[in-house]
Design a protein around this motif. Structure first.
Motif, PDB file in Angstrom:
ATOM      1  N   ASN A   1     -18.156-101.290  -8.185  1.00 54.30           N
ATOM      2  CA  ASN A   1     -16.437 -99.375  -8.414  1.00 54.30           C
ATOM      3  C   ASN A   1     -16.433 -99.201 -10.246  1.00 54.30           C
ATOM      4  N   LEU A   2     -17.391-100.236 -10.833  1.00 52.09           N
ATOM      5  CA  LEU A   2     -17.477 -99.574 -12.148  1.00 52.09           C
ATOM      6  C   LEU A   2     -18.035 -98.825 -12.698  1.00 52.09           C
ATOM      7  N   LEU A   3     -18.482 -98.452 -12.136  1.00 44.56           N
ATOM      8  CA  LEU A   3     -19.856 -97.735 -12.531  1.00 44.56           C
ATOM      9  C   LEU A   3     -19.387 -96.646 -11.678  1.00 44.56           C
ATOM     10  N   LYS A   4     -18.551 -96.177 -10.680  1.00 45.77           N
ATOM     11  CA  LYS A   4     -18.358 -94.509 -10.290  1.00 45.77           C
ATOM     12  C   LYS A   4     -17.885 -94.242 -10.945  1.00 45.77           C
ATOM     13  N   ALA A   5     -18.072 -92.785 -10.990  1.00 43.73           N
ATOM     14  CA  ALA A   5     -17.345 -91.497 -11.749  1.00 43.73           C
ATOM     15  C   ALA A   5     -15.759 -91.403 -11.625  1.00 43.73           C
TER      16      ALA A   5
END
Length: 252
Positions: free
Chosen positions: A9-13
């Motif tokens: 989730n942290l890597l999603k835009a």
């Protein structure tokens, strides 16, 4: 607890429903007790699902012969409701229109048996209506950390609201609460400072930084016992000082 950090989730835009977290109720909830000396797990029990961001205190329960029978751990618990994450987003906080939208919370009390049982318990330590069903940012007299205690100081709620807006003193023996509220203001985490030489647990002052309805700020000092203040106990803050939710007190 089943609310867990998610690196994906942290890597999603785009923001995900629970931001950097994911909710996994199927994995159940557990509490573990670790020996500080050896680092070994001495108890591990399944407990009801829960959501918390702040624990308050924990202590040992002993029988008449001094043997530890259980660990009691208290926290600010959100009734296993993850909607608190969305409700506290900046967009929702700024769009408040007077509705009562703050999700309910309570002082959640875990009891972890030390007899090898597979299950522990979780219940409200007092009626949540005592503090407006709002509960977060707790502190206690630091001399009672890890010990059986009676009082906790927190941010509660006077509804309707979208954010904890009161200062609350919790009495875990009488199961009552005293509340302080300044209409339109938001308090920071209350911090208890014991009076030098105090012998009672609540003999001291409670300090909180307040953001008022006009965008100004002041520090409020409440008597730790009566939970009352007066006009001399409100100290205006310079414009350069900004209040935050978390506080620390530095002794002179």
């Amino acid at each position: 607890m089943p609310l867990r950090y998610c690196a994906q989730n942290l890597l999603k835009a785009e923001p995900t429903p629970l931001f950097k977290f994911e909710w996994h109720p199927h994995s159940k909830a557990y509490m573990h007790v670790m020996c500080k000396a050896s680092g070994k797990i001495v108890a591990s029990v399944e407990v009801p699902l829960y959501v918390t961001f702040h624990f308050i205190n924990a202590y040992e329960e002993k029988d008449e012969e001094g043997r530890v029978t259980a660990i009691v751990a208290d926290c600010c618990e959100h009734n296993a409701d993850t909607t608190i994450l969305q409700k506290l987003s900046l967009q929702n906080l700024r769009s408040f229109a007077g509705q009562d939208v703050l999700p309910d919370a309570r002082v959640g009390r875990f009891r972890i048996p030390m007899d090898g049982s597979a299950y522990g318990s979780l219940e409200a330590a007092l009626d949540p209506n005592e503090h407006g069903k709002g509960m977060d940012m707790c502190s206690i007299n630091p001399a009672f950390l890890g010990k059986k205690y009676r009082y906790a100081y927190a941010c509660g709620a006077q509804r309707p609201c979208n954010f904890p807006n009161t200062l609350t003193k919790i009495d875990l023996v009488e199961k009552k609460a005293k509340n302080w509220h300044d209409e339109g203001s938001i308090p920071s985490e209350p911090f208890f400072v014991a009076r030098p030489g105090a012998t009672e647990e609540d003999d001291g002052v409670v300090i909180s930084m307040i953001s008022d309805r006009n965008g100004e700020g002041y520090a409020v000092l409440l008597d730790g016992s009566t939970f009352r203040g007066n006009c001399e106990s409100q100290i205006p803050l310079r414009p350069s000082l900004r209040t935050t939710r978390n506080q620390v007190f530095l002794y002179p």
